[in-house]
Each structure stands twice: as structure tokens, then as C-alpha cells.
Design a protein around this motif. Structure first.
Motif, mmCIF file in Angstrom:
data_model
loop_
_atom_site.group_PDB
_atom_site.id
_atom_site.type_symbol
_atom_site.label_atom_id
_atom_site.label_comp_id
_atom_site.label_asym_id
_atom_site.label_seq_id
_atom_site.Cartn_x
_atom_site.Cartn_y
_atom_site.Cartn_z
ATOM 1 N N GLY A 27 3.376 73.080 -10.616
ATOM 2 C CA GLY A 27 2.685 71.782 -10.137
ATOM 3 C C GLY A 27 3.047 71.147 -8.926
ATOM 4 N N MET A 28 4.107 71.750 -8.017
ATOM 5 C CA MET A 28 4.487 71.126 -7.008
ATOM 6 C C MET A 28 3.366 70.922 -5.876
ATOM 7 S SD MET A 28 8.182 73.204 -6.428
ATOM 8 C CE MET A 28 8.429 72.303 -4.852
ATOM 9 N N ARG A 29 3.564 69.961 -5.216
ATOM 10 C CA ARG A 29 2.717 69.528 -3.972
ATOM 11 C C ARG A 29 2.956 70.507 -2.760
ATOM 12 N NH1 ARG A 29 4.401 64.726 -5.921
ATOM 13 N NH2 ARG A 29 3.126 63.350 -6.647
ATOM 14 N N LEU A 30 1.840 70.894 -1.932
ATOM 15 C CA LEU A 30 2.199 71.849 -0.846
ATOM 16 C C LEU A 30 3.161 71.221 -0.073
ATOM 17 C CD1 LEU A 30 1.388 74.233 0.378
ATOM 18 C CD2 LEU A 30 -0.881 73.362 1.728
ATOM 19 N N GLY A 31 3.133 70.322 0.322
ATOM 20 C CA GLY A 31 4.335 69.682 1.281
ATOM 21 C C GLY A 31 5.614 69.875 0.480
ATOM 22 N N GLU A 32 5.659 69.921 -0.812
ATOM 23 C CA GLU A 32 7.184 69.687 -1.392
ATOM 24 C C GLU A 32 7.215 71.344 -1.487
ATOM 25 O OE1 GLU A 32 6.515 66.137 -4.717
ATOM 26 O OE2 GLU A 32 6.047 68.247 -5.285
ATOM 27 N N ILE A 33 6.198 72.119 -1.525
ATOM 28 C CA ILE A 33 6.692 73.868 -1.745
ATOM 29 C C ILE A 33 7.068 74.257 -0.219
ATOM 30 C CG2 ILE A 33 5.443 76.122 -1.776
ATOM 31 C CD1 ILE A 33 3.860 74.649 -3.816
ATOM 32 N N VAL A 34 6.363 73.551 0.819
ATOM 33 C CA VAL A 34 6.845 74.355 2.184
ATOM 34 C C VAL A 34 8.182 73.536 2.684
ATOM 35 C CG1 VAL A 34 4.624 74.879 2.933
ATOM 36 C CG2 VAL A 34 5.447 72.594 3.406
ATOM 37 N N ALA A 35 8.602 72.646 2.004
ATOM 38 C CA ALA A 35 9.721 71.888 2.197
ATOM 39 C C ALA A 35 11.071 72.455 1.377
ATOM 40 C CB ALA A 35 9.838 70.401 1.969
ATOM 41 N N LEU A 36 10.905 73.296 0.724
ATOM 42 C CA LEU A 36 11.800 74.227 -0.032
ATOM 43 C C LEU A 36 12.710 74.889 0.727
ATOM 44 C CD1 LEU A 36 9.921 75.604 -3.315
ATOM 45 C CD2 LEU A 36 11.470 73.902 -3.242
ATOM 46 N N ARG A 37 14.153 74.520 0.324
ATOM 47 C CA ARG A 37 15.221 75.182 0.985
ATOM 48 C C ARG A 37 16.063 76.007 0.121
ATOM 49 N NH1 ARG A 37 17.742 70.444 4.496
ATOM 50 N NH2 ARG A 37 17.766 69.618 2.606
ATOM 51 N N ALA A 38 16.770 76.977 0.411
ATOM 52 C CA ALA A 38 17.705 77.837 -0.434
ATOM 53 C C ALA A 38 18.479 76.961 -1.238
ATOM 54 C CB ALA A 38 18.839 78.857 0.610
ATOM 55 N N SER A 39 18.763 76.063 -1.010
ATOM 56 C CA SER A 39 19.758 75.218 -1.766
ATOM 57 C C SER A 39 19.021 74.526 -3.080
ATOM 58 C CB SER A 39 20.546 74.036 -1.157
ATOM 59 O OG SER A 39 19.650 73.066 -0.236
ATOM 60 N N ASP A 40 17.819 74.415 -2.822
ATOM 61 C CA ASP A 40 16.721 73.850 -4.041
ATOM 62 C C ASP A 40 16.737 74.667 -4.965
ATOM 63 O OD1 ASP A 40 16.556 71.469 -2.372
ATOM 64 O OD2 ASP A 40 15.181 72.228 -1.171
ATOM 65 N N ILE A 41 17.124 75.995 -5.147
ATOM 66 C CA ILE A 41 16.514 76.989 -5.714
ATOM 67 C C ILE A 41 17.844 77.225 -6.758
ATOM 68 C CG2 ILE A 41 15.856 79.476 -6.269
ATOM 69 C CD1 ILE A 41 13.828 77.465 -4.619
ATOM 70 N N ASP A 42 17.695 76.990 -8.150
ATOM 71 C CA ASP A 42 18.669 76.949 -9.062
ATOM 72 C C ASP A 42 18.764 77.908 -10.108
ATOM 73 O OD1 ASP A 42 21.174 76.262 -10.322
ATOM 74 O OD2 ASP A 42 20.980 74.217 -9.951
ATOM 75 N N VAL A 43 19.389 78.155 -11.045
ATOM 76 C CA VAL A 43 19.487 79.188 -11.938
ATOM 77 C C VAL A 43 18.050 79.215 -12.791
ATOM 78 C CG1 VAL A 43 20.510 80.212 -14.061
ATOM 79 C CG2 VAL A 43 21.717 79.226 -12.435
ATOM 80 N N ASP A 44 17.724 78.086 -13.405
ATOM 81 C CA ASP A 44 16.385 78.104 -14.154
ATOM 82 C C ASP A 44 15.583 76.860 -13.597
ATOM 83 O OD1 ASP A 44 18.023 75.827 -14.791
ATOM 84 O OD2 ASP A 44 17.489 76.098 -17.070
ATOM 85 N N ARG A 45 15.719 76.379 -12.494
ATOM 86 C CA ARG A 45 15.064 75.337 -12.084
ATOM 87 C C ARG A 45 14.672 75.254 -10.460
ATOM 88 N NH1 ARG A 45 18.036 70.804 -14.886
ATOM 89 N NH2 ARG A 45 18.427 72.454 -16.378
ATOM 90 N N ILE A 46 13.962 74.450 -10.086
ATOM 91 C CA ILE A 46 13.729 74.010 -8.550
ATOM 92 C C ILE A 46 14.096 72.580 -8.442
ATOM 93 C CG2 ILE A 46 11.921 73.874 -6.900
ATOM 94 C CD1 ILE A 46 10.813 76.251 -7.737
ATOM 95 N N HIS A 47 15.136 72.178 -7.477
ATOM 96 C CA HIS A 47 15.252 70.739 -7.264
ATOM 97 C C HIS A 47 14.150 70.329 -6.174
ATOM 98 C CE1 HIS A 47 18.979 71.127 -9.810
ATOM 99 N NE2 HIS A 47 19.301 72.279 -8.914
ATOM 100 N N VAL A 48 13.270 69.602 -6.610
ATOM 101 C CA VAL A 48 12.207 68.944 -5.752
ATOM 102 C C VAL A 48 13.178 67.726 -5.117
ATOM 103 C CG1 VAL A 48 9.741 68.380 -5.430
ATOM 104 C CG2 VAL A 48 10.428 69.849 -7.333
ATOM 105 N N ARG A 49 13.481 67.909 -3.836
ATOM 106 C CA ARG A 49 14.262 66.848 -3.161
ATOM 107 C C ARG A 49 13.499 66.303 -1.876
ATOM 108 N NH1 ARG A 49 19.178 70.985 -3.419
ATOM 109 N NH2 ARG A 49 20.488 70.179 -5.284
ATOM 110 N N HIS A 50 12.506 67.109 -1.399
ATOM 111 C CA HIS A 50 11.828 66.953 -0.242
ATOM 112 C C HIS A 50 10.393 66.999 -0.127
ATOM 113 C CE1 HIS A 50 16.200 67.281 1.099
ATOM 114 N NE2 HIS A 50 15.979 66.245 1.677
ATOM 115 N N SER A 51 9.685 66.619 0.769
ATOM 116 C CA SER A 51 8.476 67.061 0.964
ATOM 117 C C SER A 51 8.378 67.180 2.603
ATOM 118 C CB SER A 51 7.509 65.947 0.748
ATOM 119 O OG SER A 51 5.919 66.495 0.914
#
Length: 382
Positions: A209-233
Motif C-alpha cells: 500500500g505504499m505511495r508511488l513517491g515512497e516507492i521510488v524513494a526506496l534505498r538499499a538500507s530501507d530493505i530489511d529481513v521481513d519489512r520495508i522501512h518507509v522513511r522517505h518520499s
């Protein structure tokens, strides 16, 4: 006592008659009801409305700076929208008008003209607020004597366009599409677009359910074992910024989605580090243009039989995936827990939940995500 107007006129013409005396005289005339309003040439009221609005909405302008000081989020994208509304709507309607000349009836007539121009109620309210918010601020700060926005009504927030949702059978059809059916070729340049880019964005949006701006802002450090850290847009105007509600959140990450993300990271031709963008673009310091992701989604819809006309009639867009996720979560979770997944969090709700309850809510969202999407998308939960 005999009143002699010629004495008053003589006093006004005297070099000893100061601007402060003029202000006292104008105030007295207004109190008596002889004049409705008047202002000194050097006052804020004498400034052209268009000039004042532009100055207030500039990035270092007094209105923007005060709002930011009170922790209100005003990004460059919002400022640019204000500047556009002023140029397109406010300037033609109030050409040559000074702030002190603006009356409530002028603003009401302006409001009606927006509707007559065919603007949707929500758009009209937004255009109106770019000016009225500044005028109200000016009155509250004593820059102008009265607030002309009092009694100016806003349009009812009628949803003119349906918010479409992609149905389960359509999601299944989209999942079965090959990546080639999604990718939209960018302008020829140094790098070719990675094959799974658009499809990976779709899988993330569908299952988080992430917003498009949040998705394109994803960086490698945001990807964890069982979750995505939604830190930016991400926006082209503000670049990396906090998510829409100003708060970070975690969303469950399905195992197969994580694998597609890592495959996409491996194709990144730029330096490999924790700050690299998942959805990399031509330049290492910025992600791909989100319009390409949206275009890829529309292309995929067409490939499963939803042509452009049907798509528009149903109100389908990439954001529809977020609506579908919110619906799936609300069907399975309490409202408060579902809000932690979608990022629709009020300040009061944030204060209400402790760290323990947030982790507890995450576990519930993780379970609901698996229930909603693991069979539909044939994915496993990490």
C-alpha cells in the motif's frame, strides 16, 4: 462649536502634518462611517495583492517561514503549486488590486468564477486557499486592519471522480504478465531501463500500500529481513523528504517481493552502497522518474484488456493499488491497526501507541498481508 473644514485642510497641507497624523485622521473618519476603508501609501494594505502573495509564498517568504517554524510541512512542490495558482487564477482576477481594496464580496465572486471555469470543488478550494490563507495570516499578524476572508465559503468536498480499485482477478492477470509487458522505454541514453522495474513497483504497491513517491524513494538500507522501512518520499521539487504524514513506518515485506527488489538492486550501474536507490535512474543521486512507473502500470492494464478509455472511466491509476491494499487491510484488521500499515496516522494516534503496541500491530498487519496476498500473488511471507 463652529467647525471649519478649511482649517483641517490647511493643517493637512502643512509640512508639519505627518503620516501618523494621517493615520489618526483616517481612523476617525472610518469610526464615523464616512469612509469604509483607507490606507497609508507605505502600509502593507497598499501593496499589490499579486506581489504580496508571491512574496509570502516564496521559499524564504514570511508566511512560509512562520508556518515552518510552527512545524507545518511546506515543501517546494507545495510552494510551486501556490505560485502556479497565483499566476493562473489570482493574477487575472485581481489585476492592479491592492490588498486594502480586497473585500469579502470580491473573494466570493472569485470563488464562484473558479466553479464557472469548470474546476472541481477540491481544486477550487485548493486554489482559493493559496490566497485566503495568506490574507488571513496577514490580518492575524496585524499587517492589514481587517480579514476579508471572513464569511467566504468553501465548496463541499464532493468526490467528483471515482477512486478505482483493481479487482483480484485483474491483479492475478497483472502478476502473470511478463516484465516486458510493463517496461516503458525511457529517453535513449547511457543506461537501458531494467526489465523488472515497473513490475517490481507494482508488486510493492500491491502488497504494502505504499505511495508511488515512497516507492521510488526506496534505498538499499530501507530493505530489511521481513519489512520495508518507509522513511522517505521523493518529489522532483523537494527530492528526498519525509512521507506524507511526516512519520516513518514499517510495512511487511513478502519474500518473493524482496527477491525482486534485490534483483533490481543488482542491475544498478552506479556505486553499490546502502544509499543506492532501488529504482535507480540515469543519475546516481536521484531515482527514476515516477511518471515512467505510472506509464508502465497503464501499459500493463492495457495488456490485460483495460484500454485507456476504460481505465479513465473506472478512475484507475497506480494509486489504485494503495486503495486496494487499504480495503484489504480494513476488511481484516481493526481501523487503528490498518492505519499503521497505510500511514494514515493522526498525531493523537501516534501518541496513543507505545513501541510495544506498534510492533504488535506490525505482526497483525504481517499476518493480514499474508492472508490477503500470498495466495493471490503466489508469494510467501518472509
Amino acid at each position: 462649536m463652529l467647525f471649519r473644514s478649511d482649517a483641517v485642510v490647511t493643517a493637512i497641507r502643512s509640512p508639519n502634518f505627518l503620516e501618523s497624523d494621517a493615520q489618526v485622521l483616517l481612523s476617525a473618519l472610518k469610526e464615523r462611517g464616512f469612509i469604509e476603508t483607507a490606507y497609508i501609501k507605505s502600509s502593507y494594505s497598499a501593496e499589490l495583492l499579486s506581489s504580496f502573495l508571491r512574496r509570502a509564498w516564496s521559499p524564504d517568504g514570511p508566511y512560509v517561514q512562520e508556518r515552518r517554524a510552527y512545524r507545518h510541512s511546506i515543501g517546494m512542490r507545495h510552494i510551486q503549486a501556490a505560485e502556479s495558482a497565483i499566476r493562473t487564477h489570482w493574477d487575472p482576477a485581481f489585476e492592479g488590486k491592492r490588498i486594502g481594496d480586497i473585500r469579502r464580496k470580491d473573494l466570493k465572486e472569485f470563488t464562484i468564477s473558479l466553479a464557472q471555469a469548470g474546476l472541481a470543488p477540491k481544486t477550487s478550494n485548493k486554489v482559493l486557499s493559496f490566497g485566503t490563507s495568506v490574507l488571513r495570516w496577514a490580518a492575524n499578524n496585524g499587517l492589514i486592519p481587517e480579514d476579508p476572508t471572513r464569511g467566504v465559503s468553501r465548496f463541499a468536498n464532493i468526490q467528483v471522480r471515482n477512486r478505482g480499485v483493481v479487482e483480484a482477478s485483474e491483479l492475478e492477470a497483472l502478476v502473470r504478465l511478463s516484465p516486458q509487458k510493463w517496461v516503458v522505454e525511457s529517453t535513449p541514453g547511457r543506461f537501458s531501463p531494467p526489465e523488472e522495474r515497473e513490475r517490481t513497483a507494482f508488486l510493492i504497491a500491491t502488497s504494502t500500500g505504499m505511495r508511488l513517491g515512497e516507492i521510488v524513494a526506496l534505498r538499499a538500507s530501507d530493505i530489511d529481513v521481513d519489512r520495508i522501512h518507509v522513511r522517505h518520499s521523493w518529489s522532483e521539487a523537494d527530492r528526498l523528504k519525509t512521507p506524507k504524514n511526516g512519520q516513518t513506518r514499517d510495512v511487511p515485506l513478502l519474500l518473493d517481493v524482496k527477491e525482486t527488489i534485490y534483483r533490481l538492486l543488482e542491475t544498478n550501474p552506479h556505486s553499490k552502497n546502502e544509499e543506492q536507490f532501488v529504482f535507480w535512474g540515469r543519475y546516481p543521486d536521484r531515482p527514476v522518474d515516477s511518471k515512467l512507473i505510472s506509464a508502465g502500470f497503464n501499459r500493463a492494464l492495457n495488456a490485460i484488456g483495460i484500454d485507456e478509455q476504460t481505465r479513465k472511466e473506472r478512475g484507475l491509476s497506480f494509486h489504485s493499488l494503495r486503495h486496494g491494499y487499504a480495503r484489504a487491510m480494513s476488511d481484516r484488521l481493526a481501523t487503528e491497526v490498518a492505519m499503521t500499515a497505510t500511514g494514515h496516522l493522526s498525531t493523537e494516534m501516534l501518541r496513543h501507541y507505545s513501541e510495544h503496541k506498534s510492533e504488535e500491530a506490525f505482526a497483525q498487519v504481517k499476518s493480514a498481508t499474508s492472508e490477503a496476498f500470498s495466495k493471490l500473488l503466489n508469494f510467501k511471507i518472509a
